[in-house]
Every structure is written in structure tokens, then in C-alpha cells.
Design a protein around this motif. Structure first.
Motif, PDB file in Angstrom:
ATOM      1  N   THR A 381       0.832  -1.197   0.000  1.00 29.82           N
ATOM      2  CA  THR A 381       0.000   0.000   0.000  1.00 29.82           C
ATOM      3  C   THR A 381       0.869   1.250   0.000  1.00 29.82           C
ATOM      4  O   THR A 381       1.811   1.359   0.797  1.00 29.82           O
ATOM      5  CB  THR A 381      -0.927   0.016   1.224  1.00 29.82           C
ATOM      6  N   ALA A 382       0.551   2.189  -0.862  1.00 28.36           N
ATOM      7  CA  ALA A 382       1.317   3.429  -0.916  1.00 28.36           C
ATOM      8  C   ALA A 382       1.096   4.241   0.358  1.00 28.36           C
ATOM      9  O   ALA A 382      -0.032   4.335   0.851  1.00 28.36           O
ATOM     10  CB  ALA A 382       0.895   4.257  -2.130  1.00 28.36           C
ATOM     11  N   PRO A 383       2.158   4.811   0.931  1.00 30.04           N
ATOM     12  CA  PRO A 383       1.993   5.649   2.115  1.00 30.04           C
ATOM     13  C   PRO A 383       1.124   6.863   1.792  1.00 30.04           C
ATOM     14  O   PRO A 383       1.090   7.328   0.648  1.00 30.04           O
ATOM     15  CB  PRO A 383       3.422   6.069   2.455  1.00 30.04           C
ATOM     16  N   PRO A 384       0.399   7.392   2.777  1.00 29.95           N
ATOM     17  CA  PRO A 384      -0.441   8.569   2.516  1.00 29.95           C
ATOM     18  C   PRO A 384       0.409   9.792   2.205  1.00 29.95           C
ATOM     19  O   PRO A 384       1.550   9.900   2.682  1.00 29.95           O
ATOM     20  CB  PRO A 384      -1.211   8.738   3.826  1.00 29.95           C
ATOM     21  N   PRO A 385      -0.111  10.712   1.411  1.00 30.79           N
ATOM     22  CA  PRO A 385       0.627  11.953   1.137  1.00 30.79           C
ATOM     23  C   PRO A 385       0.936  12.688   2.441  1.00 30.79           C
ATOM     24  O   PRO A 385       0.132  12.696   3.371  1.00 30.79           O
ATOM     25  CB  PRO A 385      -0.344  12.750   0.265  1.00 30.79           C
ATOM     26  N   GLY A 386       2.111  13.265   2.496  1.00 31.72           N
ATOM     27  CA  GLY A 386       2.482  14.037   3.675  1.00 31.72           C
ATOM     28  C   GLY A 386       3.133  13.234   4.784  1.00 31.72           C
ATOM     29  O   GLY A 386       3.442  13.782   5.848  1.00 31.72           O
ATOM     30  N   LEU A 387       3.376  11.935   4.547  1.00 33.06           N
ATOM     31  CA  LEU A 387       3.931  11.115   5.619  1.00 33.06           C
ATOM     32  C   LEU A 387       5.327  11.592   6.021  1.00 33.06           C
ATOM     33  O   LEU A 387       5.652  11.627   7.215  1.00 33.06           O
ATOM     34  CB  LEU A 387       3.978   9.648   5.190  1.00 33.06           C
ATOM     35  N   ASP A 388       6.154  11.974   5.058  1.00 31.87           N
ATOM     36  CA  ASP A 388       7.498  12.448   5.391  1.00 31.87           C
ATOM     37  C   ASP A 388       7.435  13.731   6.209  1.00 31.87           C
ATOM     38  O   ASP A 388       8.199  13.904   7.168  1.00 31.87           O
ATOM     39  CB  ASP A 388       8.316  12.666   4.117  1.00 31.87           C
ATOM     40  N   GLU A 389       6.517  14.626   5.829  1.00 31.94           N
ATOM     41  CA  GLU A 389       6.358  15.856   6.601  1.00 31.94           C
ATOM     42  C   GLU A 389       5.881  15.559   8.014  1.00 31.94           C
ATOM     43  O   GLU A 389       6.322  16.183   8.986  1.00 31.94           O
ATOM     44  CB  GLU A 389       5.364  16.797   5.910  1.00 31.94           C
ATOM     45  N   ALA A 390       4.994  14.566   8.141  1.00 32.88           N
ATOM     46  CA  ALA A 390       4.512  14.185   9.466  1.00 32.88           C
ATOM     47  C   ALA A 390       5.645  13.637  10.323  1.00 32.88           C
ATOM     48  O   ALA A 390       5.763  13.953  11.514  1.00 32.88           O
ATOM     49  CB  ALA A 390       3.393  13.151   9.332  1.00 32.88           C
ATOM     50  N   ARG A 391       6.489  12.809   9.719  1.00 33.46           N
ATOM     51  CA  ARG A 391       7.619  12.257  10.471  1.00 33.46           C
ATOM     52  C   ARG A 391       8.519  13.375  10.991  1.00 33.46           C
ATOM     53  O   ARG A 391       8.968  13.341  12.144  1.00 33.46           O
ATOM     54  CB  ARG A 391       8.428  11.311   9.572  1.00 33.46           C
ATOM     55  N   GLN A 392       8.810  14.343  10.138  1.00 27.91           N
ATOM     56  CA  GLN A 392       9.681  15.439  10.558  1.00 27.91           C
ATOM     57  C   GLN A 392       9.061  16.235  11.694  1.00 27.91           C
ATOM     58  O   GLN A 392       9.746  16.627  12.653  1.00 27.91           O
ATOM     59  CB  GLN A 392       9.985  16.353   9.365  1.00 27.91           C
ATOM     60  N   ALA A 393       7.754  16.474  11.610  1.00 24.45           N
ATOM     61  CA  ALA A 393       7.077  17.226  12.673  1.00 24.45           C
ATOM     62  C   ALA A 393       7.103  16.451  13.989  1.00 24.45           C
ATOM     63  O   ALA A 393       7.366  17.016  15.058  1.00 24.45           O
ATOM     64  CB  ALA A 393       5.639  17.531  12.256  1.00 24.45           C
ATOM     65  N   LEU A 394       6.833  15.157  13.909  1.00 24.45           N
ATOM     66  CA  LEU A 394       6.819  14.342  15.125  1.00 24.45           C
ATOM     67  C   LEU A 394       8.226  14.182  15.696  1.00 24.45           C
ATOM     68  O   LEU A 394       8.416  14.173  16.918  1.00 24.45           O
ATOM     69  CB  LEU A 394       6.208  12.974  14.828  1.00 24.45           C
ATOM     70  N   LEU A 395       9.213  14.057  14.812  1.00 23.24           N
ATOM     71  CA  LEU A 395      10.585  13.924  15.277  1.00 23.24           C
ATOM     72  C   LEU A 395      11.020  15.187  16.019  1.00 23.24           C
ATOM     73  O   LEU A 395      11.637  15.117  17.088  1.00 23.24           O
ATOM     74  CB  LEU A 395      11.515  13.650  14.099  1.00 23.24           C
ATOM     75  N   ALA A 396      10.697  16.343  15.448  1.00 23.14           N
ATOM     76  CA  ALA A 396      11.043  17.606  16.114  1.00 23.14           C
ATOM     77  C   ALA A 396      10.346  17.717  17.464  1.00 23.14           C
ATOM     78  O   ALA A 396      10.934  18.166  18.456  1.00 23.14           O
ATOM     79  CB  ALA A 396      10.666  18.782  15.213  1.00 23.14           C
ATOM     80  N   HIS A 397       9.075  17.309  17.527  1.00 20.26           N
ATOM     81  CA  HIS A 397       8.328  17.358  18.777  1.00 20.26           C
ATOM     82  C   HIS A 397       8.935  16.390  19.797  1.00 20.26           C
ATOM     83  O   HIS A 397       9.084  16.726  20.984  1.00 20.26           O
ATOM     84  CB  HIS A 397       6.863  16.998  18.508  1.00 20.26           C
ATOM     85  N   ARG A 398       9.311  15.205  19.340  1.00 20.55           N
ATOM     86  CA  ARG A 398       9.859  14.185  20.239  1.00 20.55           C
ATOM     87  C   ARG A 398      11.207  14.598  20.812  1.00 20.55           C
ATOM     88  O   ARG A 398      11.553  14.230  21.944  1.00 20.55           O
ATOM     89  CB  ARG A 398       9.982  12.856  19.479  1.00 20.55           C
ATOM     90  N   GLU A 399      11.963  15.376  20.059  1.00 21.09           N
ATOM     91  CA  GLU A 399      13.270  15.800  20.528  1.00 21.09           C
ATOM     92  C   GLU A 399      13.182  16.705  21.746  1.00 21.09           C
ATOM     93  O   GLU A 399      14.184  16.929  22.432  1.00 21.09           O
ATOM     94  CB  GLU A 399      14.043  16.497  19.405  1.00 21.09           C
ATOM     95  N   GLN A 400      11.992  17.232  22.039  1.00 18.82           N
ATOM     96  CA  GLN A 400      11.818  18.071  23.227  1.00 18.82           C
ATOM     97  C   GLN A 400      11.647  17.228  24.489  1.00 18.82           C
ATOM     98  O   GLN A 400      11.684  17.759  25.603  1.00 18.82           O
ATOM     99  CB  GLN A 400      10.599  18.984  23.043  1.00 18.82           C
ATOM    100  N   ARG A 401      11.428  15.928  24.329  1.00 17.53           N
ATOM    101  CA  ARG A 401      11.265  15.057  25.484  1.00 17.53           C
ATOM    102  C   ARG A 401      12.629  14.749  26.117  1.00 17.53           C
ATOM    103  O   ARG A 401      13.676  14.956  25.511  1.00 17.53           O
ATOM    104  CB  ARG A 401      10.600  13.733  25.063  1.00 17.53           C
ATOM    105  N   VAL A 402      12.577  14.222  27.341  1.00 17.16           N
ATOM    106  CA  VAL A 402      13.791  13.744  27.994  1.00 17.16           C
ATOM    107  C   VAL A 402      14.259  12.489  27.269  1.00 17.16           C
ATOM    108  O   VAL A 402      13.516  11.517  27.138  1.00 17.16           O
ATOM    109  CB  VAL A 402      13.531  13.427  29.478  1.00 17.16           C
ATOM    110  N   ARG A 403      15.490  12.527  26.769  1.00 15.43           N
ATOM    111  CA  ARG A 403      15.982  11.440  25.943  1.00 15.43           C
ATOM    112  C   ARG A 403      16.351  10.225  26.788  1.00 15.43           C
ATOM    113  O   ARG A 403      16.722  10.343  27.955  1.00 15.43           O
ATOM    114  CB  ARG A 403      17.217  11.888  25.149  1.00 15.43           C
ATOM    115  N   PRO A 404      16.294   9.034  26.190  1.00 12.35           N
ATOM    116  CA  PRO A 404      16.798   7.835  26.875  1.00 12.35           C
ATOM    117  C   PRO A 404      18.298   7.956  27.124  1.00 12.35           C
ATOM    118  O   PRO A 404      19.006   8.704  26.442  1.00 12.35           O
ATOM    119  CB  PRO A 404      16.507   6.706  25.879  1.00 12.35           C
ATOM    120  N   GLY A 405      18.789   7.186  28.089  1.00 17.45           N
ATOM    121  CA  GLY A 405      20.219   7.174  28.355  1.00 17.45           C
ATOM    122  C   GLY A 405      21.004   6.647  27.169  1.00 17.45           C
ATOM    123  O   GLY A 405      20.546   5.780  26.421  1.00 17.45           O
TER     124      GLY A 405
END
Length: 672
Positions: A381-405
Motif C-alpha cells: 500500500t502506498a503511504p499517505p501523502p504528507g507522511l514524510d512531513e509528518a515524520r519530521q514534525a513528530l521527530l522535532a516534537h519528540r526531541e523536546q522530550r527527555v531522551r533515553p540514556g
């Protein structure tokens, strides 16, 4: 007050530096005290990203009453299994023989000579679910040591003999032919999960080496229209990359799935898993042409560069499963938080809904009320449009969390796996940045992970390398340097590979029975000198040595290297038949050995188009050398000339070569 571990460099040992336990690192000081005071040794083995190691540390090693009991009755030794695989393997084998099971944290009780007489894994601080408490276990061990010492002493000789059995294994006299490979392939088929991919049930680990064997074998053996090894490889690749074990936001694989369907991972991320899996997905892309496999390879390598890459060019060992004391907290999502993060992007509301559906996001989640992202749609199945943009947004948001050791020590053998992955992907995908990462890492290992005598060292941290390297460090590095040579045709990497092979043979080889010992002949020996076997989660040193030496033999024409590999097969090939999916790398080496392998020599100043042909598609039965006219190393290049000034390709088997060709299409035809 810090204990003796405060002087160590291992991140795992430093995690225990504030324990009230009077820990020693493994060494003569601790062993000498046990002998002089006639005290048993309490050996605890783990690693920095181990969740249950953290649990036992918090429950028991940080408990003043339990620590007092440990200090009073035992000499307590803490070992990082990643620094000292020799210690870990030896005593893991002992515990598995005693109990039928193993794992980490590993808890073993030894006599003052280092001979184990009792052991297990995790013990709770109080009796729980049929398990005795850790204090109860210690009481029972002390009672046995004081009141039944003669029994322990009488058994020690048998224990020593049992632990040294692999080192004394005699080579088989049975011949090696396709029958062995057929039996191994059938064993894998019987143990395979035809619904979810992989092998066996929960927990489920990525079987990189076993899938490499199935892929390698399937290229020659699968019948058109039949369900066979290639189908199982694709099923497993799709299930893993679509599951929660794969980080859908940031790339890279977790250590294993706690279930049978690859959904909920144990969230630690290890360098060795990701290096092997990136290469496996590259091979999947080359074999099947699916862009989704190429993407998984790239995303995994990019994760390694982003989160595991040290400033000197080496790669860190692992990311912890826990952050803020909670397993998986860094990686899981509730629906509201995802919507909030995606709302900050330019994605339309309809696109956001499709993306949430693609990843199976729900208000209730699938992990403690939160979502482990996974792909709900089928692999085609082809990924939905905008999936790469979504990943970048979520990755940036996740980087604000306390990182694992982060376990920031560099392990020689694991860095070698990374070199292989980046080198091969860089050459195959035309990625100079990947090739540069491989070169820089190889230079780091060869230049900074050595002692004053030039011998390899096992680990590096804070500008300092230490611990004599083991067989796997040399064997993995041999394979990596050959891969880097074939990716770049830079002769320095071939020279380093050959030097590594010679050192490995001289210091680790068993000239009497064949195969290789885990530790060098000049290393401080434990109670038994062992040979390793089994290729899960990483190849054994013996399997890797065999494969690397076979490739070296094809490039040099020197059969003595192949004879050393044959010695490994004589020791372990029959053992591999009993648990084939645990011996994938050994079986790959044997498949290579028993197949017709083409040796390709490319000569000329510009080898681009000809080299591209050799890297196009999946070619496990091929070694390549290249360089300008007049190149003499490796021996496959000697006396090779251009044709009327044009770059030429020589396709050979056992150094018997066909007439050289100059056109890429002609080379493609010869390799078909």
C-alpha cells in the motif's frame, strides 16, 4: 559515597557507582580478595540498556539492607557484558547448564577460584510469583558454601571440564556438501512463523543472519511460483519494518518485540542490531527491487548517523529502553499529543486523519494507554501523502522530550558491523556520505583502538581505549575492511584486512583442532578457554572468521585461508543443523564455500560504470577488486591490463578468467 566502580569508564558500571554495594570490577584485586578471605564471589552481569538490570539495581543493589548482606558474605563483582563477552559467555553457559535458561541481569555465585556453583538471572527483593527473594537465594548459597563445601569442591573439576568442552571439541570427519545446507534450510522452514515472519513465538528477535542465509540460498533454490525462503524473507522484512519494533518516526530498530507480531518492542536500540538490519534491508532491496526496503535501509543508517555517531567517527553502543524511569516513554504517543504536534506542520486536517489511520493511532492506544506507531496497511500500500512531513514534525516534537540514556562507549566489533553496513550501502546507493562514514570509522578503529604493541582493543570511551580485543573484534573487522575495500577499491583497506587476518590466525587460531578461541593466546585466561558458536543476535567470532577468510582466499588465491575456514566448518557445521536459525552466519559462509563464486577484477582509471554493474542487484556469490593498471594487491589484480586504454573487467572463477570485457552490458551478461 561512590564505590570502586567510580573509576571505571563503562556506562553500565558507572550506573552502579553510587550503590551501597562494595562492587569490584572483574580483575585480580577482587579474585585475590576472595581467595585470601575464602569468600564466595557474587558476580552480576548486565549492560546499560537492559531494563531488568535497572529493575534489579533499584530493588536490590540500592537497598541498604540487601547491600549489607552482599558486602558481608560475598566479594561482589559487576561486569558489563559488552566490555567482557568472555566473562559473560562463560558464566552464561554455566547458568544455562544449571537452570536451562539465561538472560540479563545474570547472577552467578563462584568459588574463590572462579568456578560457578549456583546461578540465575533476575531475583526480586521479596518472594514473588514462585520466585525466591534475592536475600533468600544468598542465604541458601552461604549455607551451601559453609556446610557443603566438600560437594562444591568435588564438583568444580567437572564444571571446569564442562565449560571448556567447546574448546576441546574434535572436528567432524563427515564431508561437507549440499546435504548439510538442505537440512539446515529445512530446519529453518519448520521453525518459521508463516503468518508473522521470523522464527518461533514471543518474544521475537530480528533474525538478521538467518534471513541473510534464506535470501542467499533462495536466490539459487527457489522454484518459480513456489512458496519458499524468499517469500519468508519478504514476509519478515515487511512485518518488522511495519511493526512497532521499527521506529516509524525516527528510523532504526528496537532490540526485540515482546509479542509474536512485532508490535510492542522492548525499546532499547542497539548499534549491532541496526547495523545488521540496515544491511539486510539493502540486500532485500537489491534482491526484490522494493523501494520500501531501500527506504528502511536509509532511515536506519540515518538514525545511526544522527543518534549514535561520535565526533571522532566511531559509533556509540546503545540507547536505553527507559527515560524518566519509564520504559518506552520517549517513543510512545497519545492521540492528542500527536494531533498537537502534527497541527504545527502545514498538513491539512484530512491528511492528518489519513496519517493517524495509517499508523493505527487510537484514543486507547496499544501500550499502557498510548500508541506504539505501526503500519496498519499492507506492505504494497502506498503511504499517505504528507507522511514524510509528518515524520519530521513528530521527530522535532519528540526531541523536546527527555531522551533515553546513551551508552557512549564504542565497541570494536560493533563498529565493524557499522563499517560494513555504511560501506556496502554507500557503494550500492551512490551515497558518498555513507562511504565517508565507513572510512572515518575504519580509520578510528585502526588508529585509536590499539595498544602500544599495535594490538586491537575492545572498547573506547572518553578518549581512551582499553581491554584486549577478542576474536569477534578481529573477525568482524576483517569482514568490514574487505567490504570497505570492495566498496572503494582503496588498497589501504585490503592491506589492513590481510594484516587483521594474519593476527587473528596467529593469536586466536587452534592449529590442533581447528577453529578459533574467543581469547588470544597471550591474554589473561579465565577458568576455561572457549570457542564461541551461535549467530544470534550477532555472528559468532568463528562464523565471521570463516566467512572473512573465505572472501580473502578468493581475492588472494591463497588456499590456506580457506583451509582455516574449513576447520571452523568441521567443528560446528553439524551442530548448526540442530538449531539452524541460530547459526545463520555460519550457514552463509558454508553456502558461499560450497557455491561457484565469481571473482571480478576491474582495471582502469575510471571504473564507475563497470563497478556499478557489479553492485547492481543482489550478488552474494561475487568478490571484486579494482584499481589502475599495474595494481598488484590483491593478487586478483596482478597482470590485469586495460583493453586499448579502456577500463576492463575480468570475470574469473578460482583465478581462471574469461576474456576481458569493456562494455557494461557485456559485464552484465557475464554476471547473469
Amino acid at each position: 559515597m561512590p564505590n570502586r566502580l567510580a573509576d571505571q569508564s563503562s556506562p553500565y558500571l558507572l550506573q552502579h557507582a553510587e550503590n551501597p554495594v562494595d562492587w569490584y570490577a572483574w580483575g585480580e584485586e577482587a579474585l585475590g580478595r576472595a581467595k585470601s578471605e575464602d569468600k564466595p564471589i557474587l558476580l552480576s552481569v548486565g549492560y546499560s540498556a537492559c531494563h531488568w538490570c535497572h529493575v534489579m539495581a533499584h530493588e536490590s543493589f540500592e537497598n541498604p539492607a540487601i547491600a549489607k548482606q552482599m558486602n558481608s558474605e560475598f566479594v561482589c563483582i559487576k561486569v558489563d557484558r559488552e566490555e567482557r563477552p568472555d566473562v559473560d559467555d562463560l558464566y552464561m553457559e554455566a547458568v544455562q547448564a544449571m537452570t536451562g535458561a539465561g538472560g540479563w541481569p545474570l547472577t552467578v555465585f563462584l568459588d574463590p577460584e572462579g568456578v560457578p556453583f549456583h546461578g540465575g538471572t533476575y531475583y526480586p527483593p521479596e518472594p514473588r510469583q514462585g520466585m525466591p527473594s534475592f536475600p533468600q537465594v544468598m542465604d541458601a548459597v552461604i549455607d551451601a558454601y559453609r556446610n557443603r563445601r566438600d560437594e562444591i569442591d568435588q564438583a568444580s573439576g567437572q564444571v571446569r571440564e564442562g565449560l571448556g568442552a567447546l574448546g576441546q571439541l574434535e572436528p567432524s570427519t563427515e564431508g561437507l556438501d549440499a546435504t548439510v545446507l538442505n537440512q539446515a534450510a529445512e530446519g529453518m522452514r519448520q521453525n518459521s512463523d508463516a503468518v508473522n515472519g521470523g522464527f518461533g513465538g514471543a518474544p521475537k528477535f530480528p533474525p538478521a543472519s538467518a534471513l541473510e542465509f534464506m535470501l542467499m540460498r533462495g536466490q539459487k533454490r527457489q522454484t518459480a511460483g513456489a512458496v519458499g525462503p524468499l517469500d519468508h524473507v519478504q514476509l519478515t522484512l515487511d512485518r518488522m519494518s511495519g511493526g512497532g519494533i521499527y521506529d516509524q518516526v525516527g528510523g532504526g530498530f528496537a532490540r526485540y518485540a515482546v509479542d509474536a507480531i512485532w508490535l510492542v518492542p522492548h525499546f532499547e536500540k542497539m548499534l549491532y542490531d541496526n547495523a545488521q538490519l540496515a544491511r539486510l534491508y539493502l540486500h532485500g532491496y537489491q534482491a526484490f527491487g522494493h523501494e520500501r526496503y531501500e527506504r528502511t535501509c536509509r532511515e536506519t543508517l540515518d538514525f545511526m548517523l544522527r543518534e549514535l555517531h561520535g565526533p571522532e567517527g566511531g559509533f556509540y553502543s546503545a540507547l536505553d529502553a527507559d527515560s524518566e524511569g519509564v520504559e518506552g516513554k520517549f517513543y510512545v504517543w497519545d492521540e492528542d499529543e500527536m494531533r498537537e504536534a502534527l497541527a504545527e506542520s502545514d498538513l491539512a486536517e484530512a491528511s492528518i486523519e489519513r496519517i493517524l489511520g495509517y499508523w493505527g493511532v487510537s484514543p486507547t492506544g496499544n501500550f499502557d494507554g498510548k500508541n506504539v506507531l505501526h503500519v496498519v496497511a499492507g506492505p504494497g500500500t502506498a503511504p499517505p501523502p504528507g507522511l514524510d512531513e509528518a515524520r519530521q514534525a513528530l521527530l522535532a516534537h519528540r526531541e523536546q522530550r527527555v531522551r533515553p540514556g546513551l551508552d557512549d562507549k564504542r565497541v570494536c566489533s560493533w563498529n565493524a558491523l557499522a563499517i560494513s553496513a555504511f560501506a556496502e550501502a554507500g557503494a550500492a546507493l551512490g551515497r558518498d556520505d555513507y562511504l565517508d562514514a565507513a572510512r572515518t570509522c575504519a580509520s578510528f578503529v585502526l588508529e585509536q583502538m590499539r595498544d602500544e604493541e599495535g594490538h586491537l582493543l575492545r572498547t573506547y570511551k572518553d578518549g581512551h581505549a582499553q581491554i584486549p580485543a577478542y576474536l569477534e573484534d578481529h573477525a568482524f573487522l576483517l569482514e568490514a575492511l574487505l567490504t570497505l575495500y570492495e566498496a572503494t577499491f582503496e588498497e589501504r583497506w585490503f592491506a589492513a584486512a590481510r594484516e587483521t587476518a594474519e593476527t587473528m590466525i596467529e593469536r586466536f587460531g587452534d592449529s590442533e583442532r581447528g577453529g578459533f578461541f574467543v581469547t588470544a593466546s597471550d591474554a589473561v585466561q579465565l577458568i576455561a578457554r572457549r570457542k564461541d558458536l551461535g549467530d544470534h543476535p550477532i555472528p559468532s567470532g568463528n562464523s565471521s572468521a570463516a566467512y572473512g577468510l573465505l572472501r580473502l582466499a578468493k581475492l588472494t588465491g591463497e588456499h590456506s585461508y580457506a583451509e582455516r575456514a574449513e576447520g571452523v566448518f568441521a567443528l560446528f557445521a553439524q551442530v548448526a543443523l540442530q538449531h539452524a536459525d541460530g547459526f545463520g552466519h555460519l550457514l552463509c559462509a558454508l553456502q558461499f564455500h560450497l557455491s561457484e563464486v565469481r571473482e571480478v577484477a576491474l582495471v582502469g582509471d575510471d571504473l564507475g560504470e563497470l563497478a556499478t554493474v557489479t553492485r547492481r542487484g543482489y550478488r552474494p556469490y561475487l568478490v571484486r577488486a579494482g584499481g589502475p593498471e599495474g595494481t598488484t594487491e590483491p593478487a586478483l589484480m596482478r597482470d590485469r591490463t586495460t583493453v586499448d586504454g579502456r577500463p576492463a573487467a575480468y570475470v574469473c572463477e578460482n583465478f581462471s578468467c574469461k576474456a576481458p570485457v569493456t562494455a557494461p552490458t557485456e559485464l552484465e551478461a557475464l554476471l547473469a
